[in-house]
Motif scaffolding. Sequence first.
Motif, PDB file in Angstrom:
ATOM      1  N   ASP A 114      -8.366   2.786  -0.872  1.00  0.00           N
ATOM      2  CA  ASP A 114      -8.740   1.565  -0.155  1.00  0.00           C
ATOM      3  C   ASP A 114      -7.663   0.512  -0.414  1.00  0.00           C
ATOM      4  OD1 ASP A 114     -10.102  -0.229   1.345  1.00  0.00           O
ATOM      5  OD2 ASP A 114     -11.644  -0.664  -0.148  1.00  0.00           O
ATOM      6  N   PHE A 115      -6.613   0.574   0.366  1.00  0.00           N
ATOM      7  CA  PHE A 115      -5.420  -0.241   0.137  1.00  0.00           C
ATOM      8  C   PHE A 115      -5.718  -1.735   0.290  1.00  0.00           C
ATOM      9  CE2 PHE A 115      -5.637   1.356   4.450  1.00  0.00           C
ATOM     10  CZ  PHE A 115      -5.478   0.223   5.232  1.00  0.00           C
ATOM     11  N   ASP A 116      -4.911  -2.545  -0.414  1.00  0.00           N
ATOM     12  CA  ASP A 116      -5.057  -3.998  -0.377  1.00  0.00           C
ATOM     13  C   ASP A 116      -4.181  -4.654   0.681  1.00  0.00           C
ATOM     14  OD1 ASP A 116      -6.720  -4.183  -2.830  1.00  0.00           O
ATOM     15  OD2 ASP A 116      -4.902  -3.436  -3.795  1.00  0.00           O
ATOM     16  N   VAL A 117      -3.009  -4.082   0.919  1.00  0.00           N
ATOM     17  CA  VAL A 117      -1.999  -4.702   1.783  1.00  0.00           C
ATOM     18  C   VAL A 117      -1.287  -3.613   2.577  1.00  0.00           C
ATOM     19  CG1 VAL A 117       0.139  -6.077   1.834  1.00  0.00           C
ATOM     20  CG2 VAL A 117      -1.599  -6.562   0.112  1.00  0.00           C
ATOM     21  N   ILE A 118      -0.980  -3.918   3.842  1.00  0.00           N
ATOM     22  CA  ILE A 118      -0.108  -3.048   4.639  1.00  0.00           C
ATOM     23  C   ILE A 118       1.315  -3.588   4.536  1.00  0.00           C
ATOM     24  CG2 ILE A 118       0.432  -2.147   6.934  1.00  0.00           C
ATOM     25  CD1 ILE A 118      -2.516  -2.355   7.628  1.00  0.00           C
ATOM     26  N   ASP A 119       2.206  -2.741   4.083  1.00  0.00           N
ATOM     27  CA  ASP A 119       3.616  -3.089   3.869  1.00  0.00           C
ATOM     28  C   ASP A 119       4.427  -2.416   4.966  1.00  0.00           C
ATOM     29  OD1 ASP A 119       6.142  -3.645   2.825  1.00  0.00           O
ATOM     30  OD2 ASP A 119       6.043  -2.040   1.333  1.00  0.00           O
ATOM     31  N   ALA A 120       4.731  -3.152   6.043  1.00  0.00           N
ATOM     32  CA  ALA A 120       5.405  -2.579   7.212  1.00  0.00           C
ATOM     33  C   ALA A 120       6.890  -2.900   7.203  1.00  0.00           C
ATOM     34  CB  ALA A 120       4.772  -3.111   8.496  1.00  0.00           C
ATOM     35  N   HIS A 121       7.678  -1.944   7.653  1.00  0.00           N
ATOM     36  CA  HIS A 121       9.128  -2.117   7.682  1.00  0.00           C
ATOM     37  C   HIS A 121       9.657  -1.899   9.095  1.00  0.00           C
ATOM     38  CE1 HIS A 121       9.890  -2.227   3.254  1.00  0.00           C
ATOM     39  NE2 HIS A 121       8.629  -1.795   3.308  1.00  0.00           N
ATOM     40  N   TYR A 122      10.472  -2.841   9.558  1.00  0.00           N
ATOM     41  CA  TYR A 122      11.061  -2.899  10.890  1.00  0.00           C
ATOM     42  C   TYR A 122      10.048  -3.567  11.825  1.00  0.00           C
ATOM     43  CZ  TYR A 122      14.795  -1.539  14.113  1.00  0.00           C
ATOM     44  OH  TYR A 122      15.859  -1.558  14.975  1.00  0.00           O
ATOM     45  N   TYR A 123      10.471  -4.677  12.423  1.00  0.00           N
ATOM     46  CA  TYR A 123       9.512  -5.540  13.098  1.00  0.00           C
ATOM     47  C   TYR A 123       8.985  -4.972  14.414  1.00  0.00           C
ATOM     48  CZ  TYR A 123       7.574 -10.079  11.981  1.00  0.00           C
ATOM     49  OH  TYR A 123       6.754 -11.073  11.535  1.00  0.00           O
ATOM     50  N   TYR A 124       9.826  -4.213  15.115  1.00  0.00           N
ATOM     51  CA  TYR A 124       9.380  -3.681  16.409  1.00  0.00           C
ATOM     52  C   TYR A 124       9.875  -2.250  16.586  1.00  0.00           C
ATOM     53  CZ  TYR A 124       8.114  -3.554  21.318  1.00  0.00           C
ATOM     54  OH  TYR A 124       7.514  -3.237  22.513  1.00  0.00           O
ATOM     55  N   ALA A 130       1.655  -2.355  12.979  1.00  0.00           N
ATOM     56  CA  ALA A 130       0.991  -2.630  11.705  1.00  0.00           C
ATOM     57  C   ALA A 130       0.053  -3.816  11.807  1.00  0.00           C
ATOM     58  CB  ALA A 130       2.037  -2.879  10.614  1.00  0.00           C
ATOM     59  N   SER A 131       0.416  -4.813  12.606  1.00  0.00           N
ATOM     60  CA  SER A 131      -0.459  -5.969  12.795  1.00  0.00           C
ATOM     61  C   SER A 131      -1.757  -5.562  13.483  1.00  0.00           C
ATOM     62  CB  SER A 131       0.264  -7.045  13.610  1.00  0.00           C
ATOM     63  OG  SER A 131       1.372  -7.555  12.893  1.00  0.00           O
ATOM     64  N   LEU A 132      -1.664  -4.638  14.426  1.00  0.00           N
ATOM     65  CA  LEU A 132      -2.875  -4.107  15.051  1.00  0.00           C
ATOM     66  C   LEU A 132      -3.727  -3.363  14.029  1.00  0.00           C
ATOM     67  CD1 LEU A 132      -1.337  -2.765  18.386  1.00  0.00           C
ATOM     68  CD2 LEU A 132      -2.931  -4.681  18.163  1.00  0.00           C
ATOM     69  N   LEU A 133      -3.084  -2.533  13.210  1.00  0.00           N
ATOM     70  CA  LEU A 133      -3.825  -1.799  12.176  1.00  0.00           C
ATOM     71  C   LEU A 133      -4.458  -2.759  11.180  1.00  0.00           C
ATOM     72  CD1 LEU A 133      -1.248   1.068  11.564  1.00  0.00           C
ATOM     73  CD2 LEU A 133      -3.523   1.325  12.573  1.00  0.00           C
ATOM     74  N   GLY A 134      -3.746  -3.836  10.856  1.00  0.00           N
ATOM     75  CA  GLY A 134      -4.300  -4.836   9.950  1.00  0.00           C
ATOM     76  C   GLY A 134      -5.579  -5.448  10.495  1.00  0.00           C
ATOM     77  N   PHE A 137      -8.428  -2.673  10.386  1.00  0.00           N
ATOM     78  CA  PHE A 137      -8.917  -2.299   9.056  1.00  0.00           C
ATOM     79  C   PHE A 137      -9.157  -3.499   8.149  1.00  0.00           C
ATOM     80  CE2 PHE A 137      -7.002   1.608  10.607  1.00  0.00           C
ATOM     81  CZ  PHE A 137      -7.929   2.567  10.219  1.00  0.00           C
ATOM     82  N   GLY A 138      -8.937  -4.700   8.662  1.00  0.00           N
ATOM     83  CA  GLY A 138      -9.248  -5.902   7.907  1.00  0.00           C
ATOM     84  C   GLY A 138      -8.412  -6.098   6.666  1.00  0.00           C
ATOM     85  N   ARG A 139      -7.100  -5.837   6.774  1.00  0.00           N
ATOM     86  CA  ARG A 139      -6.209  -5.988   5.633  1.00  0.00           C
ATOM     87  C   ARG A 139      -4.990  -6.834   6.013  1.00  0.00           C
ATOM     88  NH1 ARG A 139     -10.167  -4.568   3.708  1.00  0.00           N
ATOM     89  NH2 ARG A 139     -10.563  -2.949   2.122  1.00  0.00           N
ATOM     90  N   PRO A 140      -4.474  -7.629   5.055  1.00  0.00           N
ATOM     91  CA  PRO A 140      -3.289  -8.437   5.343  1.00  0.00           C
ATOM     92  C   PRO A 140      -2.057  -7.556   5.531  1.00  0.00           C
ATOM     93  CG  PRO A 140      -3.839  -8.578   3.015  1.00  0.00           C
ATOM     94  CD  PRO A 140      -4.964  -7.834   3.670  1.00  0.00           C
ATOM     95  N   VAL A 141      -1.132  -8.048   6.329  1.00  0.00           N
ATOM     96  CA  VAL A 141       0.071  -7.287   6.675  1.00  0.00           C
ATOM     97  C   VAL A 141       1.307  -8.079   6.282  1.00  0.00           C
ATOM     98  CG1 VAL A 141       1.401  -6.254   8.559  1.00  0.00           C
ATOM     99  CG2 VAL A 141      -1.099  -6.154   8.594  1.00  0.00           C
ATOM    100  N   VAL A 142       2.253  -7.397   5.652  1.00  0.00           N
ATOM    101  CA  VAL A 142       3.582  -7.950   5.360  1.00  0.00           C
ATOM    102  C   VAL A 142       4.583  -7.139   6.169  1.00  0.00           C
ATOM    103  CG1 VAL A 142       5.341  -8.373   3.611  1.00  0.00           C
ATOM    104  CG2 VAL A 142       2.918  -8.611   3.031  1.00  0.00           C
ATOM    105  N   ILE A 143       5.429  -7.830   6.937  1.00  0.00           N
ATOM    106  CA  ILE A 143       6.416  -7.140   7.775  1.00  0.00           C
ATOM    107  C   ILE A 143       7.819  -7.503   7.296  1.00  0.00           C
ATOM    108  CG2 ILE A 143       7.218  -6.675  10.116  1.00  0.00           C
ATOM    109  CD1 ILE A 143       4.582  -7.829  11.158  1.00  0.00           C
ATOM    110  N   THR A 144       8.633  -6.490   7.058  1.00  0.00           N
ATOM    111  CA  THR A 144      10.024  -6.709   6.659  1.00  0.00           C
ATOM    112  C   THR A 144      10.945  -6.499   7.850  1.00  0.00           C
ATOM    113  OG1 THR A 144       9.653  -6.049   4.356  1.00  0.00           O
ATOM    114  CG2 THR A 144      11.904  -5.900   5.182  1.00  0.00           C
ATOM    115  N   ALA A 145      11.725  -7.529   8.156  1.00  0.00           N
ATOM    116  CA  ALA A 145      12.748  -7.450   9.203  1.00  0.00           C
ATOM    117  C   ALA A 145      14.044  -6.962   8.591  1.00  0.00           C
ATOM    118  CB  ALA A 145      12.945  -8.821   9.845  1.00  0.00           C
ATOM    119  N   ARG A 146      14.756  -6.091   9.332  1.00  0.00           N
ATOM    120  CA  ARG A 146      15.930  -5.451   8.750  1.00  0.00           C
ATOM    121  C   ARG A 146      17.207  -5.618   9.559  1.00  0.00           C
ATOM    122  NH1 ARG A 146      15.466  -2.492   4.448  1.00  0.00           N
ATOM    123  NH2 ARG A 146      13.402  -2.234   3.516  1.00  0.00           N
TER     124      ARG A 146
END
Length: 407
Positions: A114-124, A130-134, A137-146
């Motif tokens: 039961d994860f706490d945070v979605i850690d997504a890499h590459y914005y598009y 990942a924002s949709l999945l967040g 599933f009701g979890r905060p999302v962090v997105i890393t731009a590269r």
Amino acid sequence: MPEPVRTLLFSTLYPSSAQPLRGVFVETRLRALLSSGDVATKVVAPVGWFPTTRTRHARYAALAATPKREVHNGIDVLHPRYVTIPKIGMSVAPVLLALGARAAVKQLRDEGFDFDVIDAHYYYPDGVAASLLGQWFGRPVVITARGTDVNLIPEYLLPRLQIRWAARQAAASIGVSAALVERLRDLGAATERLHVVPNGVDLQRFRCLDRDLMRAELGLHGNPILLCVGNLHEHKGQRLVVRALARLRTEFPDFSLYFVGDGPDREAIRAEVDSAALSDRVHFVGPVPNTELACWYSAADALLLASSREGWPNVLLEAMACGAPVVATRVGGVPEIVRAPVAGRLAEALDAGSFATAVAQLLRAGTDRAAVRRYAEGFGWDSTSAAQLELFRVLARRGEADRIACA
């Protein structure tokens, strides 16, 4: 001691047994974070659906051969399939990606992760998906731009609108350079949710090896020996490198240039080499596993990177950690890496003359390889991992408080 933060890393840029070189930089960052012992992670790395490995195209065969689940370098990785649609696929890719991954994410939850945070890499499309999945599933999302994800893709209207939406939805956005954070701000991301967290370099994997021994083992000849490492692509500027070195042949007649990597611009680069009459000086090595790159960096007198755009090019720090200085173009996060003459030189303009001048200046000055290594040691992973961990902890606590409040 606090419980480990549970993160779900989500990205299509992640290596697999079928594509071991894909997205190595994402896996490297994760492995550095996991070494702290304060994070528990599962990975969902979707791959495009392809029906059979019986194809002449290696990329599509690798997609079909990717296992649905595997333990890759000690990390549990799920590879759900998602539908890709030619021509119109770019605009709908985030939705298709999220739908394809949804069952895999639910499977992990059902198994007890039961994860706490979605850690997504590459914005598009990854960050938008990942924002949709967040939301689902009701979890905060962090997105890393590269890099390309926020420098180039937003030139297209529909992807730009989706990136802006994801930036508003994300609990935090990370740029691997200050330049990328500024780009995210320009795209409408809230300043208080932006974080600069640069990549580090694995100082154990990338270290100074005996230069003469490495040259002998690899069969390299020339003086100086110059290196280009990366995808052979137009925006990486390999043809510009060839044109620059053609200007320096009189001063450095015995140089050798080695291209490590492959890509769509290979034949165009080869044509540039033939046009410049440098076929006896320029060599195409092909792809090399990340674990073997230290041998090449250690053998080289300098690494050359003439990109027209970059986020945070890891190859620069990898080369420096092996004692090789760099010559690069002044784009993206490159000036944040090459901050002192000991590290290398920056071309003042994106043209062959400026790049040739920078190469010549570096070679004439000579190199203290031990000093280059010491410079690279200032870019280890510890500070990067600490910044990630602190951000994930804050978001995990906030998310738990929000769930309690809504209960």
